[in-house]
Design an enzyme around this catalytic site. Sequence first.
Site, PDB file in Angstrom:
ATOM      1  N   TYR A   1      31.959 -51.918  22.224  1.00 24.57           N
ATOM      2  CA  TYR A   1      31.504 -51.128  23.387  1.00 24.57           C
ATOM      3  C   TYR A   1      32.301 -51.510  24.628  1.00 24.57           C
ATOM      4  O   TYR A   1      32.803 -50.644  25.354  1.00 24.57           O
ATOM      5  CB  TYR A   1      30.007 -51.380  23.597  1.00 24.57           C
ATOM      6  CG  TYR A   1      29.385 -50.644  24.760  1.00 24.57           C
ATOM      7  CD1 TYR A   1      28.978 -49.313  24.623  1.00 24.57           C
ATOM      8  CD2 TYR A   1      29.177 -51.273  25.987  1.00 24.57           C
ATOM      9  CE1 TYR A   1      28.394 -48.642  25.676  1.00 24.57           C
ATOM     10  CE2 TYR A   1      28.592 -50.603  27.044  1.00 24.57           C
ATOM     11  CZ  TYR A   1      28.195 -49.291  26.890  1.00 24.57           C
ATOM     12  OH  TYR A   1      27.612 -48.633  27.942  1.00 24.57           O
TER      13      TYR A   1
ATOM     14  N   THR B   1      16.375 -47.476  31.119  1.00 24.55           N
ATOM     15  CA  THR B   1      16.297 -46.511  30.026  1.00 24.55           C
ATOM     16  C   THR B   1      15.710 -47.230  28.807  1.00 24.55           C
ATOM     17  O   THR B   1      15.700 -48.461  28.754  1.00 24.55           O
ATOM     18  CB  THR B   1      17.700 -46.001  29.624  1.00 24.55           C
ATOM     19  OG1 THR B   1      18.464 -47.128  29.146  1.00 24.55           O
ATOM     20  CG2 THR B   1      18.441 -45.363  30.782  1.00 24.55           C
TER      21      THR B   1
ATOM     22  N   LYS C   1      34.845 -49.064  26.675  1.00 22.13           N
ATOM     23  CA  LYS C   1      34.614 -48.701  28.080  1.00 22.13           C
ATOM     24  C   LYS C   1      35.793 -49.120  28.961  1.00 22.13           C
ATOM     25  O   LYS C   1      36.124 -48.427  29.919  1.00 22.13           O
ATOM     26  CB  LYS C   1      33.305 -49.307  28.573  1.00 22.13           C
ATOM     27  CG  LYS C   1      32.052 -48.711  27.910  1.00 22.13           C
ATOM     28  CD  LYS C   1      31.901 -47.218  28.165  1.00 22.13           C
ATOM     29  CE  LYS C   1      30.526 -46.695  27.756  1.00 22.13           C
ATOM     30  NZ  LYS C   1      30.372 -45.244  28.030  1.00 22.13           N
TER      31      LYS C   1
END
Lengths: 103, 144
Positions: B52, B87, B56
Amino acid sequence: MVSQRFRDKHVIITGALGDIGFATAERFAAEGAKLMLVDLRSDDGSAAERLRSAGAPQVASAASDIAEEEQVAAVVERTRAELGGLDVIVNVAGMMIYKPSPS
Amino acid sequence: LTGADWRRILDVNLLGAAFFTTQALRHMAGGGAIVNVASIHARQTSALVAPYAAAKAALESLTRSAAIEGRQRHIRVNAVLPGAVDTPMLRSSPVVQSGAEKIDPAEVGSPADIAATIAFLASDDARFMTGASVLVDGGRLAKL
């Protein structure tokens, strides 16, 4: 009165049914944008309905895998045909996994 | 981590944006704007999220490349680097749940905070911005 910076603008949002994606769609809707919602999941119509209520004059949606180039090309083609143009793309779609490198 | 893990994470976080960029350069005849949602993980990261963070960081780099290629076509390309956002993904994160990653509540934003910055970058208010990355993290990365 919210400003209308996106009146007559045609906007693609990926990951549109996720938290950040949908908040982004709501913001653009309130500012008058025509929206194409892209997500791996398909919208049952409720997201589009909420965004129309929020002020979007037109909302379309596509259940697509953005990792597939031909599906991306198809979404862009549909946007230009159904919404009448393309002015903004917001790439929100993303995913994360938690794993150690040697697993 | 398997090869399949790496490929799926790079596919979704990087190649998806790259494919839309190609389409924009081909079809946004009247100019336009692209906003890429990267992450503070493009700059500083933590354990367990190597693919990840790498994806990014690459997305932030793609933003600069696309800005250069888009300039003649009047296409601006910018990135937003969100920090912690309230979230379900954040709350269910194993590193947050285990306490390995502690986040100051003052450094947790809402999805609407990120949306406001995205809308700014996509609008004519940001007409002189392209190739930029904007941290939206409540100051999390500013401190030692």
